[in-house]
Design a protein around this motif. Structure first.
Motif, short mmCIF file in Angstrom:
data_model
loop_
_atom_site.label_atom_id
_atom_site.label_comp_id
_atom_site.label_asym_id
_atom_site.label_seq_id
_atom_site.Cartn_x
_atom_site.Cartn_y
_atom_site.Cartn_z
N ASP A 125 -1.46 -34.07 -32.72
CA ASP A 125 -1.46 -32.62 -32.60
C ASP A 125 -0.57 -32.00 -33.69
O ASP A 125 -0.90 -30.95 -34.25
CB ASP A 125 -0.97 -32.22 -31.21
CG ASP A 125 -1.31 -30.79 -30.84
OD1 ASP A 125 -2.30 -30.25 -31.38
OD2 ASP A 125 -0.59 -30.20 -30.02
N HIS A 157 -1.61 -29.22 -36.33
CA HIS A 157 -0.84 -27.98 -36.51
C HIS A 157 -0.52 -27.77 -37.99
O HIS A 157 -0.67 -26.67 -38.52
CB HIS A 157 0.48 -28.02 -35.72
CG HIS A 157 0.29 -28.00 -34.24
ND1 HIS A 157 1.25 -28.42 -33.35
CD2 HIS A 157 -0.77 -27.62 -33.49
CE1 HIS A 157 0.79 -28.29 -32.11
NE2 HIS A 157 -0.44 -27.81 -32.18
N HIS A 187 -8.25 -25.68 -33.06
CA HIS A 187 -7.57 -25.36 -31.80
C HIS A 187 -8.42 -24.47 -30.90
O HIS A 187 -8.40 -24.62 -29.68
CB HIS A 187 -6.20 -24.72 -32.06
CG HIS A 187 -5.10 -25.74 -32.10
ND1 HIS A 187 -4.91 -26.55 -33.19
CD2 HIS A 187 -4.17 -26.10 -31.18
CE1 HIS A 187 -3.90 -27.36 -32.93
NE2 HIS A 187 -3.43 -27.12 -31.72
N HIS A 213 -4.91 -32.52 -24.99
CA HIS A 213 -4.99 -31.53 -26.08
C HIS A 213 -4.93 -32.15 -27.48
O HIS A 213 -5.79 -31.90 -28.32
CB HIS A 213 -3.85 -30.51 -25.87
CG HIS A 213 -3.66 -29.58 -27.01
ND1 HIS A 213 -4.51 -28.51 -27.21
CD2 HIS A 213 -2.75 -29.56 -28.02
CE1 HIS A 213 -4.11 -27.85 -28.30
NE2 HIS A 213 -3.05 -28.47 -28.80
N ASN A 247 -7.94 -32.42 -30.42
CA ASN A 247 -7.75 -31.87 -31.76
C ASN A 247 -8.00 -32.91 -32.83
O ASN A 247 -8.65 -32.64 -33.83
CB ASN A 247 -6.32 -31.33 -31.92
CG ASN A 247 -6.19 -29.91 -31.42
OD1 ASN A 247 -7.09 -29.10 -31.61
ND2 ASN A 247 -5.09 -29.61 -30.79
FE LIG Z 1 -1.87 -28.04 -30.57
#
Ligand SMILES: [Fe+2]
Length: 379
Positions: free
Chosen positions: A194, A198, A261, A273, A277
């Motif tokens: 993640d 990001h 996202h 999550h 991603n």
């Molecule tokens: Fe995230």
């Protein structure tokens, strides 16, 4: 423009700085995950607060998924029983998000949830007034970036609502690498991936700037170099990825995120999550790179930072990292029938997600549908 509200304290054993940070407050409430209680970090934190001569209360065992129901259940306890003048969130992104939402309704009881929450990019929520109770976040996982971000994502009746206001960004974040060392390998992998997403998304939005870029690049390089070791439990690698998670959080606090996202949020029923991603990222990058010269240029810049050349190279790097860490396809997480039943609704909702507005390309719902299908079959 670049901003950061949160004071960041990092280092081995830095949890002890809680003593100084709570000095002068009268009643501290710590909200913690079960895992932080089990590993002894909750009682350690309570001791540090007591050392400062401050009264301490705690609630452990917050659910893994932040929801409006949990907030409503806990609010009366805060108002009538604990009446804290400082909140501490000790746990993963969910614990921090729940505490942020609690702070909103504890400080501004006149607000109602629906009127301040973003449901999608076409909704116009009422602004949240100034809030008073300070918040200290002590993350135990290395991914969400919630310890610096101005958002809290909460579920209500199957829908994810987003509260966004600078006032819920934590005042202090304590990054003690001993905490994320308790993560099982799978959690380390999913949350670490993640961080990569990001970084890459924040670097390629239409509001990225030089300061968010610096944070994003450093986070991306760290994950690329150290995540495989961190997953295997290497102590130094865990610390590096922990700091990188907050750097990526600072990047997306400013530069926001994109289509990956938006899509993973609507597929949240399928799996964790970070893992979602990671599965979606290469498909979204291919889509962006095909349609936007800006995206191609930005991906190439990241590629060069990692010792490669082109946008295509970077997509390959992402795929290889996924392979090395045994990231599955969507089709390995959910059966075809269930997936197909929900596909149109997911694509439509992802299209309406607030983050699509920052993606370098504005996708059509049909295109999002195609991307979900590719990720399902692992094409
Ligand atoms: Fe995230």
């Amino acid at each position: 423009m670049f901003w950061l509200k949160t004071k960041i304290i990092e280092g081995e054993g830095s949890l002890k700085t809680l003593s100084e940070e709570v000095r002068g407050y009268e009643r501290v409430l710590i909200l913690a995950s079960n895992s932080m209680k089990r590993h002894g970090f909750l009682s350690e934190a309570e001791d540090y607060v007591r050392e400062a001569g401050t009264e301490v209360f705690s609630i452990a065992g917050l659910p893994a998924e932040p929801s409006v129901e949990t907030v409503e259940e806990l609010l009366p306890k805060l108002r009538e029983e604990f009446q804290p003048d400082l909140l501490v969130a000790l746990g993963g992104g969910s614990v921090i998000d729940t505490t942020k939402a609690l702070k909103v309704f504890y400080d501004a009881p006149e607000l109602n949830f629906e009127e301040i929450a973003f449901i999608d990019r076409f909704s116009k929520p009422k602004p949240v007034p100034k809030l008073r109770t300070p918040l200290i976040a002590v993350p135990s996982t290395s991914g969400a970036g919630s310890e610096v971000s101005a958002a809290s994502v909460l579920k209500k009746g199957g829908i994810k609502y987003n509260i966004v206001t600078p006032d819920i960004a934590p005042d202090v974040a304590i990054l003690d690498p001993r905490l994320p060392r308790t993560m099982p390998p799978e959690v380390a992998r999913n949350s670490g991936l993640d961080v990569l997403v990001h970084g890459i998304e924040a670097y390629t939005t239409n509001v990225a700037g030089p300061f968010s870029d610096a944070m994003a690049i450093r986070a991306i390089k760290t994950v690329y170099r150290w995540l495989p070791l961190s997953v295997r439990g290497d102590e130094d690698a865990r610390a590096r990825v922990h700091y990188a998670a907050t750097m990526a959080g600072i990047a997306f606090l400013n530069a926001r995120l994109g289509l990956c996202h938006a899509m993973s949020h609507k597929a949240a029923w399928i799996g964790p999550h970070g893992l979602l991603n990671a599965i979606l990222l290469p498909y979204v990058m291919e889509f962006n790179a095909n349609k936007s010269e800006y995206a191609r240029k930005r991906y190439a810049e990241i590629a060069r930072e990692l010792g490669f050349k082109t946008a295509k190279d970077l997509i390959e790097v992402v795929k290889e990292l996924n392979e090395m860490l045994s990231v599955p396809s969507l089709g390995e997480l959910v059966d075809e029938e269930t997936f197909m039943e929900k596909l149109d609704e997911m694509a439509e909702k992802a299209y309406r997600d607030g983050l699509v507005a920052f993606n370098p390309v504005e996708p059509k719902p049909e295109e999002i549908r195609e991307l979900y299908l590719k990720a399902f079959y692992g094409e």
